[in-house]
Scaffold this motif. Structure first.
Motif, PDB file in Angstrom:
ATOM      1  N   LEU A 139       0.850  -1.188   0.000  1.00 36.62           N
ATOM      2  CA  LEU A 139       0.000   0.000   0.000  1.00 36.62           C
ATOM      3  C   LEU A 139       0.886   1.239   0.000  1.00 36.62           C
ATOM      4  N   PHE A 140       0.512   2.233  -0.781  1.00 34.03           N
ATOM      5  CA  PHE A 140       1.185   3.533  -0.767  1.00 34.03           C
ATOM      6  C   PHE A 140       0.184   4.544  -0.238  1.00 34.03           C
ATOM      7  N   VAL A 141       0.535   5.206   0.857  1.00 36.14           N
ATOM      8  CA  VAL A 141      -0.334   6.210   1.459  1.00 36.14           C
ATOM      9  C   VAL A 141       0.375   7.544   1.405  1.00 36.14           C
ATOM     10  N   SER A 142      -0.275   8.530   0.848  1.00 39.16           N
ATOM     11  CA  SER A 142       0.276   9.875   0.795  1.00 39.16           C
ATOM     12  C   SER A 142      -0.576  10.783   1.676  1.00 39.16           C
ATOM     13  N   LEU A 143       0.053  11.360   2.696  1.00 37.75           N
ATOM     14  CA  LEU A 143      -0.643  12.197   3.666  1.00 37.75           C
ATOM     15  C   LEU A 143      -0.568  13.655   3.234  1.00 37.75           C
ATOM     16  N   HIS A 144      -1.721  14.302   3.195  1.00 37.89           N
ATOM     17  CA  HIS A 144      -1.814  15.679   2.722  1.00 37.89           C
ATOM     18  C   HIS A 144      -2.696  16.496   3.658  1.00 37.89           C
ATOM     19  N   GLY A 170     -12.797  19.611   6.493  1.00 32.77           N
ATOM     20  CA  GLY A 170     -12.900  18.176   6.684  1.00 32.77           C
ATOM     21  C   GLY A 170     -11.887  17.343   5.942  1.00 32.77           C
ATOM     22  N   THR A 171     -12.143  16.059   5.996  1.00 34.62           N
ATOM     23  CA  THR A 171     -11.235  15.036   5.498  1.00 34.62           C
ATOM     24  C   THR A 171     -11.787  14.400   4.228  1.00 34.62           C
ATOM     25  N   GLU A 172     -10.893  14.155   3.297  1.00 36.73           N
ATOM     26  CA  GLU A 172     -11.231  13.465   2.051  1.00 36.73           C
ATOM     27  C   GLU A 172     -10.186  12.388   1.811  1.00 36.73           C
ATOM     28  N   VAL A 173     -10.601  11.288   1.217  1.00 40.44           N
ATOM     29  CA  VAL A 173      -9.676  10.223   0.834  1.00 40.44           C
ATOM     30  C   VAL A 173      -9.879   9.974  -0.657  1.00 40.44           C
ATOM     31  N   TYR A 174      -8.766   9.893  -1.372  1.00 44.47           N
ATOM     32  CA  TYR A 174      -8.806   9.641  -2.814  1.00 44.47           C
ATOM     33  C   TYR A 174      -8.165   8.292  -3.114  1.00 44.47           C
ATOM     34  N   VAL A 175      -8.846   7.514  -3.959  1.00 50.49           N
ATOM     35  CA  VAL A 175      -8.358   6.206  -4.376  1.00 50.49           C
ATOM     36  C   VAL A 175      -8.472   6.106  -5.889  1.00 50.49           C
ATOM     37  N   SER A 176      -7.857   5.078  -6.447  1.00 51.10           N
ATOM     38  CA  SER A 176      -7.858   4.901  -7.889  1.00 51.10           C
ATOM     39  C   SER A 176      -9.201   4.384  -8.395  1.00 51.10           C
ATOM     40  N   HIS A 180       0.346  -2.003  -6.787  1.00 48.51           N
ATOM     41  CA  HIS A 180      -0.133  -1.886  -5.411  1.00 48.51           C
ATOM     42  C   HIS A 180      -1.120  -0.728  -5.326  1.00 48.51           C
ATOM     43  N   PRO A 181      -2.058  -0.809  -4.378  1.00 46.01           N
ATOM     44  CA  PRO A 181      -3.005   0.299  -4.232  1.00 46.01           C
ATOM     45  C   PRO A 181      -2.317   1.535  -3.664  1.00 46.01           C
ATOM     46  N   GLY A 182      -2.872   2.667  -3.996  1.00 52.03           N
ATOM     47  CA  GLY A 182      -2.391   3.932  -3.454  1.00 52.03           C
ATOM     48  C   GLY A 182      -3.581   4.767  -3.011  1.00 52.03           C
ATOM     49  N   MET A 183      -3.363   5.578  -2.006  1.00 50.15           N
ATOM     50  CA  MET A 183      -4.428   6.468  -1.551  1.00 50.15           C
ATOM     51  C   MET A 183      -3.827   7.778  -1.072  1.00 50.15           C
ATOM     52  N   ILE A 184      -4.615   8.817  -1.229  1.00 47.58           N
ATOM     53  CA  ILE A 184      -4.256  10.131  -0.715  1.00 47.58           C
ATOM     54  C   ILE A 184      -5.242  10.446   0.405  1.00 47.58           C
ATOM     55  N   ILE A 185      -4.705  10.797   1.567  1.00 47.67           N
ATOM     56  CA  ILE A 185      -5.550  11.216   2.677  1.00 47.67           C
ATOM     57  C   ILE A 185      -5.364  12.720   2.850  1.00 47.67           C
ATOM     58  N   GLU A 186      -6.403  13.459   2.547  1.00 51.79           N
ATOM     59  CA  GLU A 186      -6.422  14.917   2.770  1.00 51.79           C
ATOM     60  C   GLU A 186      -7.026  15.114   4.152  1.00 51.79           C
ATOM     61  N   HIS A 187      -6.188  15.340   5.145  1.00 51.61           N
ATOM     62  CA  HIS A 187      -6.648  15.356   6.531  1.00 51.61           C
ATOM     63  C   HIS A 187      -7.570  16.516   6.872  1.00 51.61           C
TER      64      HIS A 187
END
Length: 163
Positions: free
Chosen positions: A37-42, A56-62, A113-120
């Motif tokens: 898993l690749f997680v990018s924290l933003h 608020g918080t948003e999560v982006y996935v493929s 591998h999956p990747g996600m961006i977490i916009e905190h």
């Protein structure tokens, strides 16, 4: 669980390159390590588009990949955990290359591998900004992210004596 950081600050690990190339290098590093898993924290910002009311918080996935459903489920778990920190859960969103060019999530998918961006949180929202300035809240964000990932993968927390 082995955690690898692709960077400790906003700089590119390859100082000669920035932007898209930097993203390609960071996700390539994850691919080379055989990441699960690749997680990018933003942290988000409206750049004046929505004004200070966006929060608020948003999560982006493929989108359109073998990892879409997995990403949505994991993203929802992350979002649910972050909502406990008084962050508005805005949703789990999918993106495609066509929407934003070649970027982190699509490079992750191409790497296998999956990747996600977490916009905190939104830096330009007064409520969210106060949370981002609180060291305890920042630590809680990281902990809740890790807890969601551990729960998703059915990982058990070990004490130091069990290691």
């Amino acid at each position: 669980v082995d955690v690898y950081m692709t960077r400790e600050d906003g700089s590119c690990p390859d100082a000669e390159h920035q932007g898209e190339y930097c993203i390609e290098k960071r996700t390539g590093y994850a691919t080379d390590l055989g990441a699960d898993l690749f997680v990018s924290l933003h942290n988000n910002g409206t750049t004046g588009v929505y004004g200070a009311e966006a929060n608020g918080t948003e999560v982006y996935v493929s989108n359109y990949s073998a990892y879409t459903e997995e990403g949505k489920k994991l993203g929802q778990m992350v979002l649910d955990n972050l909502a406990q920190l008084d962050l508005n859960p805005r949703g789990v969103f999918v993106r495609t290359k066509e929407e934003k060019g070649h970027y982190l999530i699509s490079y992750s998918v191409e790497g296998g591998h999956p990747g996600m961006i977490i916009e905190h949180a939104y830096m330009d929202n007064p409520h969210d900004n106060a949370i981002l300035k609180d060291e305890a809240q920042l630590k809680a964000m990281g902990t809740t992210d890790a807890d969601a990932i551990a729960a998703y993968y059915n990982l058990q927390i070990k004490t130091k004596t069990e290691n």
